[in-house]
Motif scaffolding. Structure first.
Motif, PDB file in Angstrom:
ATOM      1  N   GLN A  47      84.696  58.528  18.452  1.00  0.00           N
ATOM      2  CA  GLN A  47      85.399  57.313  18.025  1.00  0.00           C
ATOM      3  C   GLN A  47      84.727  56.076  18.601  1.00  0.00           C
ATOM      4  O   GLN A  47      84.707  55.024  17.965  1.00  0.00           O
ATOM      5  CB  GLN A  47      86.865  57.370  18.453  1.00  0.00           C
ATOM      6  CG  GLN A  47      87.713  58.247  17.553  1.00  0.00           C
ATOM      7  CD  GLN A  47      89.187  58.063  17.830  1.00  0.00           C
ATOM      8  OE1 GLN A  47      89.651  58.249  18.955  1.00  0.00           O
ATOM      9  NE2 GLN A  47      89.932  57.700  16.810  1.00  0.00           N
ATOM     10  N   GLU A  48      84.206  56.193  19.816  1.00  0.00           N
ATOM     11  CA  GLU A  48      83.349  55.172  20.395  1.00  0.00           C
ATOM     12  C   GLU A  48      81.943  55.751  20.507  1.00  0.00           C
ATOM     13  O   GLU A  48      81.787  56.951  20.754  1.00  0.00           O
ATOM     14  CB  GLU A  48      83.857  54.726  21.760  1.00  0.00           C
ATOM     15  CG  GLU A  48      85.183  53.989  21.696  1.00  0.00           C
ATOM     16  CD  GLU A  48      85.584  53.415  23.039  1.00  0.00           C
ATOM     17  OE1 GLU A  48      84.904  53.709  24.059  1.00  0.00           O
ATOM     18  OE2 GLU A  48      86.586  52.681  23.085  1.00  0.00           O
ATOM     19  N   PRO A  49      80.909  54.935  20.336  1.00  0.00           N
ATOM     20  CA  PRO A  49      79.541  55.464  20.376  1.00  0.00           C
ATOM     21  C   PRO A  49      79.221  56.134  21.704  1.00  0.00           C
ATOM     22  O   PRO A  49      79.706  55.716  22.764  1.00  0.00           O
ATOM     23  CB  PRO A  49      78.675  54.213  20.173  1.00  0.00           C
ATOM     24  CG  PRO A  49      79.576  53.229  19.511  1.00  0.00           C
ATOM     25  CD  PRO A  49      80.942  53.486  20.050  1.00  0.00           C
ATOM     26  N   VAL A  50      78.402  57.176  21.630  1.00  0.00           N
ATOM     27  CA  VAL A  50      77.960  57.877  22.831  1.00  0.00           C
ATOM     28  C   VAL A  50      76.435  57.854  22.887  1.00  0.00           C
ATOM     29  O   VAL A  50      75.752  57.588  21.890  1.00  0.00           O
ATOM     30  CB  VAL A  50      78.475  59.332  22.882  1.00  0.00           C
ATOM     31  CG1 VAL A  50      79.997  59.370  22.815  1.00  0.00           C
ATOM     32  CG2 VAL A  50      77.873  60.176  21.768  1.00  0.00           C
ATOM     33  N   VAL A  51      75.925  58.153  24.081  1.00  0.00           N
ATOM     34  CA  VAL A  51      74.480  58.121  24.316  1.00  0.00           C
ATOM     35  C   VAL A  51      73.957  59.526  24.589  1.00  0.00           C
ATOM     36  O   VAL A  51      74.566  60.294  25.347  1.00  0.00           O
ATOM     37  CB  VAL A  51      74.147  57.174  25.484  1.00  0.00           C
ATOM     38  CG1 VAL A  51      72.674  57.295  25.886  1.00  0.00           C
ATOM     39  CG2 VAL A  51      74.483  55.729  25.109  1.00  0.00           C
ATOM     40  N   MET A  52      72.851  59.846  23.957  1.00  0.00           N
ATOM     41  CA  MET A  52      72.121  61.107  24.155  1.00  0.00           C
ATOM     42  C   MET A  52      70.831  60.798  24.897  1.00  0.00           C
ATOM     43  O   MET A  52      70.024  59.988  24.434  1.00  0.00           O
ATOM     44  CB  MET A  52      71.820  61.754  22.795  1.00  0.00           C
ATOM     45  CG  MET A  52      70.852  62.927  22.846  1.00  0.00           C
ATOM     46  SD  MET A  52      70.337  63.477  21.189  1.00  0.00           S
ATOM     47  CE  MET A  52      71.731  64.485  20.716  1.00  0.00           C
ATOM     48  N   ARG A  63      78.624  49.291  25.898  1.00  0.00           N
ATOM     49  CA  ARG A  63      79.769  48.633  26.537  1.00  0.00           C
ATOM     50  C   ARG A  63      79.972  47.220  25.997  1.00  0.00           C
ATOM     51  O   ARG A  63      81.105  46.787  25.757  1.00  0.00           O
ATOM     52  CB  ARG A  63      79.576  48.619  28.050  1.00  0.00           C
ATOM     53  CG  ARG A  63      79.768  49.995  28.682  1.00  0.00           C
ATOM     54  CD  ARG A  63      79.410  49.994  30.153  1.00  0.00           C
ATOM     55  NE  ARG A  63      79.471  51.345  30.700  1.00  0.00           N
ATOM     56  CZ  ARG A  63      78.610  51.848  31.567  1.00  0.00           C
ATOM     57  NH1 ARG A  63      77.606  51.108  32.009  1.00  0.00           N
ATOM     58  NH2 ARG A  63      78.737  53.080  32.006  1.00  0.00           N
ATOM     59  N   ILE A  64      78.884  46.502  25.787  1.00  0.00           N
ATOM     60  CA  ILE A  64      78.991  45.159  25.208  1.00  0.00           C
ATOM     61  C   ILE A  64      79.517  45.249  23.779  1.00  0.00           C
ATOM     62  O   ILE A  64      80.404  44.475  23.375  1.00  0.00           O
ATOM     63  CB  ILE A  64      77.632  44.442  25.273  1.00  0.00           C
ATOM     64  CG1 ILE A  64      77.287  44.119  26.738  1.00  0.00           C
ATOM     65  CG2 ILE A  64      77.641  43.169  24.423  1.00  0.00           C
ATOM     66  CD1 ILE A  64      75.869  43.635  26.946  1.00  0.00           C
ATOM     67  N   TYR A  65      78.986  46.179  23.003  1.00  0.00           N
ATOM     68  CA  TYR A  65      79.458  46.387  21.626  1.00  0.00           C
ATOM     69  C   TYR A  65      80.957  46.709  21.615  1.00  0.00           C
ATOM     70  O   TYR A  65      81.719  46.131  20.834  1.00  0.00           O
ATOM     71  CB  TYR A  65      78.658  47.519  20.981  1.00  0.00           C
ATOM     72  CG  TYR A  65      79.239  48.023  19.684  1.00  0.00           C
ATOM     73  CD1 TYR A  65      78.962  47.380  18.483  1.00  0.00           C
ATOM     74  CD2 TYR A  65      80.068  49.145  19.665  1.00  0.00           C
ATOM     75  CE1 TYR A  65      79.509  47.831  17.287  1.00  0.00           C
ATOM     76  CE2 TYR A  65      80.609  49.605  18.476  1.00  0.00           C
ATOM     77  CZ  TYR A  65      80.335  48.946  17.303  1.00  0.00           C
ATOM     78  OH  TYR A  65      80.880  49.392  16.127  1.00  0.00           O
ATOM     79  N   ASN A  66      81.380  47.626  22.489  1.00  0.00           N
ATOM     80  CA  ASN A  66      82.794  47.996  22.538  1.00  0.00           C
ATOM     81  C   ASN A  66      83.674  46.806  22.916  1.00  0.00           C
ATOM     82  O   ASN A  66      84.751  46.605  22.339  1.00  0.00           O
ATOM     83  CB  ASN A  66      83.014  49.133  23.535  1.00  0.00           C
ATOM     84  CG  ASN A  66      82.514  50.469  23.033  1.00  0.00           C
ATOM     85  OD1 ASN A  66      82.297  50.660  21.824  1.00  0.00           O
ATOM     86  ND2 ASN A  66      82.312  51.404  23.934  1.00  0.00           N
ATOM     87  N   LYS A  67      83.223  46.017  23.883  1.00  0.00           N
ATOM     88  CA  LYS A  67      84.004  44.865  24.325  1.00  0.00           C
ATOM     89  C   LYS A  67      84.153  43.852  23.207  1.00  0.00           C
ATOM     90  O   LYS A  67      85.236  43.300  22.981  1.00  0.00           O
ATOM     91  CB  LYS A  67      83.340  44.219  25.540  1.00  0.00           C
ATOM     92  CG  LYS A  67      84.156  43.092  26.163  1.00  0.00           C
ATOM     93  CD  LYS A  67      85.491  43.612  26.684  1.00  0.00           C
ATOM     94  CE  LYS A  67      86.300  42.523  27.342  1.00  0.00           C
ATOM     95  NZ  LYS A  67      87.631  43.022  27.788  1.00  0.00           N
ATOM     96  N   LEU A  68      83.066  43.618  22.496  1.00  0.00           N
ATOM     97  CA  LEU A  68      83.124  42.678  21.386  1.00  0.00           C
ATOM     98  C   LEU A  68      84.129  43.130  20.337  1.00  0.00           C
ATOM     99  O   LEU A  68      84.911  42.324  19.811  1.00  0.00           O
ATOM    100  CB  LEU A  68      81.732  42.535  20.769  1.00  0.00           C
ATOM    101  CG  LEU A  68      81.620  41.604  19.547  1.00  0.00           C
ATOM    102  CD1 LEU A  68      81.939  40.177  19.940  1.00  0.00           C
ATOM    103  CD2 LEU A  68      80.224  41.687  18.936  1.00  0.00           C
ATOM    104  N   HIS A  69      84.132  44.437  20.059  1.00  0.00           N
ATOM    105  CA  HIS A  69      85.011  44.933  19.002  1.00  0.00           C
ATOM    106  C   HIS A  69      86.450  45.093  19.450  1.00  0.00           C
ATOM    107  O   HIS A  69      87.333  45.237  18.604  1.00  0.00           O
ATOM    108  CB  HIS A  69      84.419  46.224  18.412  1.00  0.00           C
ATOM    109  CG  HIS A  69      83.248  45.958  17.529  1.00  0.00           C
ATOM    110  ND1 HIS A  69      83.342  45.862  16.169  1.00  0.00           N
ATOM    111  CD2 HIS A  69      81.946  45.696  17.828  1.00  0.00           C
ATOM    112  CE1 HIS A  69      82.161  45.578  15.661  1.00  0.00           C
ATOM    113  NE2 HIS A  69      81.283  45.483  16.645  1.00  0.00           N
TER     114      HIS A  69
END
Length: 279
Positions: free
Chosen positions: A16-21, A270-276
């Motif tokens: 639901q929120e982006p994850v990093v590989m 984290r910046i993307y999530n905060k913006l959204h």
């Protein structure tokens, strides 16, 4: 409705929120030197760093898929990948492990050794048995678009319409996988694989169209030639460009960022999530 979870090791991984590989190469020749790990101590140290920095998935590769990479035998690949999977499962039992391979037998051995996800850069085209292995284990599968092999792909960039042809490739293989009962499919447009510089950017610009596939999207653009060629820098100097493109990919629907540099990718997330949160 687009699927937002993957079943890994008896649990659900939320997208639901982006994850990093994080990329862990157990090869001597991957294009970014600092991603190579040829001994256990180096591999464990880098894996721990990535997990501490926020990686959700570790992607283990035993065959460099950079352009013009030398051939690696199936047994060589197994001998590189299996010890790495077993080591990481032992030291980091909660980590989600992916194996980057286009060979069905490598995938079979890796899943049996404890890997959760198979990341196939050929989308099933280089081994006719790959979909059978995925279906038998019902493993999450990353379906990537490419053409040819690592040795030939850069000569196979002639498209009438790169967006439509990549879409068609992915749609047909998703249908085949679903017919076989595979439920967890992630799509990867294959940036840098059988694509010119302009084609890579056209695909990036048109990423939202691929939401219609109803599968999470993985984007792997870390330090690739679409950055280095455009900016005239080396792979070692391409972190800033990578972060810019990762941010643009998040805005266009990426659910998984496949990267060499986890800390910086997590900062972008984290910046993307905060913006959204504020929208």
């Amino acid at each position: 409705m687009k699927k937002q979870t993957l079943r890994v090791g008896g649990r659900l991984l939320s997208l639901q929120e982006p994850v990093v590989m994080g990329i862990l190469n157990v090869t001597p020749d991957s294009f970014h030197a600092q991603s190579r790990h040829e001994n256990a101590q180096s591999l464990l140290r880098k894996a721990e760093e990535m997990l501490t920095d926020g990686a959700t998935i570790l992607d283990i590769g035993g065959y460099s898929t950079r352009p013009d990479a030398p051939e690696v035998t199936e047994q060589q690949e197994i001998d590189r990948v299996l010890p790495a999977v077993e080591l990481l499962r032992n030291y980091f039992p909660q980590a989600v492990l992916s194996v980057d391979t286009f060979r069905a037998q490598v995938a079979e051995h890796a899943i049996c050794a404890g890997a959760h996800i198979i990341n196939d850069v050929s989308g099933g085209d280089l081994d006719a048995q790959m979909f059978e292995v995925i279906a038998r284990h019902n493993a999450p599968y990353i379906l990537m678009h490419s053409r040819g092999t690592p040795q030939t792909m850069q000569q196979l960039t002639d498209y009438q319409d790169v967006v439509l042809e990549v879409m068609d490739f992915l749609q047909k293989r998703i249908a085949t996988l679903r017919e076989k009962g595979v439920t967890d499919i992630v799509v990867d447009l294959g940036f840098g694989f059988a694509k010119t510089l302009d084609q890579n950017y056209e695909l990036l610009a048109q990423m939202p169209l691929f939401e219609h596939l109803d599968c999470p999207m993985l984007v792997g653009i870390s330090r690739k030639s679409m950055i280095t060629k455009l900016l005239g820098v080396s792979a070692a100097e391409a972190l800033n460009g990578t972060t810019v493109l990762n941010t643009l990919a998040l805005e266009r629907g990426a659910a998984i960022l496949r990267v060499h540099d986890v800390k910086e990718a997590m900062q972008a997330v984290r910046i993307y999530n905060k913006l959204h949160e504020t929208v």
